[in-house]
Design a protein around this motif. Structure first.
Motif, PDB file in Angstrom:
ATOM      1  N   LEU A   1      22.361  23.050  26.290  1.00 37.87           N
ATOM      2  CA  LEU A   1      21.790  23.203  24.950  1.00 37.87           C
ATOM      3  C   LEU A   1      20.305  23.497  25.009  1.00 37.87           C
ATOM      4  CD1 LEU A   1      23.203  22.990  22.114  1.00 37.87           C
ATOM      5  CD2 LEU A   1      24.573  22.338  24.050  1.00 37.87           C
ATOM      6  N   GLY A   2      19.614  22.913  25.984  1.00 39.48           N
ATOM      7  CA  GLY A   2      18.200  23.217  26.150  1.00 39.48           C
ATOM      8  C   GLY A   2      17.970  24.696  26.419  1.00 39.48           C
TER       9      GLY A   2
ATOM     10  N   GLY B   1      32.495  29.539  31.869  1.00 40.78           N
ATOM     11  CA  GLY B   1      32.660  30.675  30.971  1.00 40.78           C
ATOM     12  C   GLY B   1      31.349  31.365  30.651  1.00 40.78           C
ATOM     13  N   LEU B   2      31.226  31.841  29.409  1.00 43.42           N
ATOM     14  CA  LEU B   2      30.023  32.572  29.007  1.00 43.42           C
ATOM     15  C   LEU B   2      28.739  31.755  29.117  1.00 43.42           C
ATOM     16  CD1 LEU B   2      31.126  34.856  26.024  1.00 43.42           C
ATOM     17  CD2 LEU B   2      30.764  35.462  28.414  1.00 43.42           C
ATOM     18  N   PRO B   3      28.751  30.454  28.797  1.00 35.82           N
ATOM     19  CA  PRO B   3      27.500  29.708  29.007  1.00 35.82           C
ATOM     20  C   PRO B   3      27.070  29.712  30.476  1.00 35.82           C
ATOM     21  CG  PRO B   3      28.969  28.467  27.576  1.00 35.82           C
ATOM     22  CD  PRO B   3      29.752  29.641  28.098  1.00 35.82           C
TER      23      PRO B   3
ATOM     24  N   ILE C   1      29.401  26.103  20.783  1.00 33.47           N
ATOM     25  CA  ILE C   1      28.034  26.364  20.342  1.00 33.47           C
ATOM     26  C   ILE C   1      27.529  27.677  20.925  1.00 33.47           C
ATOM     27  CG2 ILE C   1      25.637  25.545  20.590  1.00 33.47           C
ATOM     28  CD1 ILE C   1      26.868  22.654  20.268  1.00 33.47           C
ATOM     29  N   TYR C   2      27.774  27.896  22.201  1.00 33.26           N
ATOM     30  CA  TYR C   2      27.332  29.149  22.815  1.00 33.26           C
ATOM     31  C   TYR C   2      28.022  30.341  22.150  1.00 33.26           C
ATOM     32  CZ  TYR C   2      25.984  32.798  25.940  1.00 33.26           C
ATOM     33  OH  TYR C   2      25.454  33.968  26.416  1.00 33.26           O
ATOM     34  N   LEU C   3      29.323  30.239  21.959  1.00 35.71           N
ATOM     35  CA  LEU C   3      30.090  31.324  21.331  1.00 35.71           C
ATOM     36  C   LEU C   3      29.525  31.661  19.955  1.00 35.71           C
ATOM     37  CD1 LEU C   3      32.604  33.214  20.997  1.00 35.71           C
ATOM     38  CD2 LEU C   3      33.816  31.193  20.143  1.00 35.71           C
TER      39      LEU C   3
END
Length: 185
Positions: free
Chosen positions: A86-87, A164-166, A41-43
């Motif tokens: 997600l928030g 990772g990125l998140p 989702i972040y990607l």
């Protein structure tokens, strides 16, 4: 090399198509992996909002983002880690998630409710508390917690670095909070 390391390699090289293909494969093989969904989702969200990609790929990426969001909400809506990440992600580009919260009061916004629920589920987690307070515009309290997280024991930062990125995005948010609220008396 595991999928997480492979994904980070692709993301840092801005090989978005390959990174997306990888997360699709990972979720297809293990659709109960909350971290796989968070990273996917972040990607997708990041690529759609921040990166360059062929225009013809927009609709398929947006559709995949929405699909993963809806699936993950059904599966993980009680997991604090999921709710926390997600928030934070939904606050930017909420329309990609099918959320229309612009005119709603803060307490009714999906992103806020997710952060609040993450904190309520794990009240001992300073990171979840920080995100909740930051969303409430409790600047001084959020600043103090962000400062404590960034300059205290490394357990929380080390955990974020494994995401990772998140995780990097959250670290940047903590730093932003510290930099922009350091003037508080």
């Amino acid at each position: 090399m595991g999928w997480k390391e492979q994904l980070e390699y692709l993301e840092h090289g801005k090989k978005w198509k390959s990174a997306i293909d990888l997360v699709v494969k990972v979720i297809d093989e293990n659709n109960e992996d909350v971290e796989a969904y968070i990273r996917a989702i972040y990607l997708l969200h990041n690529v759609l909002l921040e990166e360059s990609y062929p225009d013809k790929e927009h609709d398929s990426m947006a559709s995949l983002l929405r699909k993963y969001f809806e699936e993950s909400c059904r599966k993980f809506s009680e997991k604090p880690e999921y709710l926390f990440f997600l928030g934070k992600i939904i606050y930017v580009g909420e329309w990609y998630f099918g959320v229309d919260d612009d005119l709603k009061p803060l307490e009714e916004k999906m992103a806020f409710k997710m952060q609040k629920k993450a904190f309520e589920r794990d009240r001992e987690n300073k990171l979840y508390e920080w995100a909740y307070l930051f969303s409430l515009n409790e600047g001084e309290k959020a600043f103090l917690l962000a400062n404590e997280i960034l300059n205290g024991e490394n357990r929380i930062l080390n955990w974020l670095r494994t995401k990772g990125l998140p995780g990097s995005y959250i670290i940047q948010s903590l730093e932003y909070c510290c930099e922009n609220f350091k003037e508080i008396p």
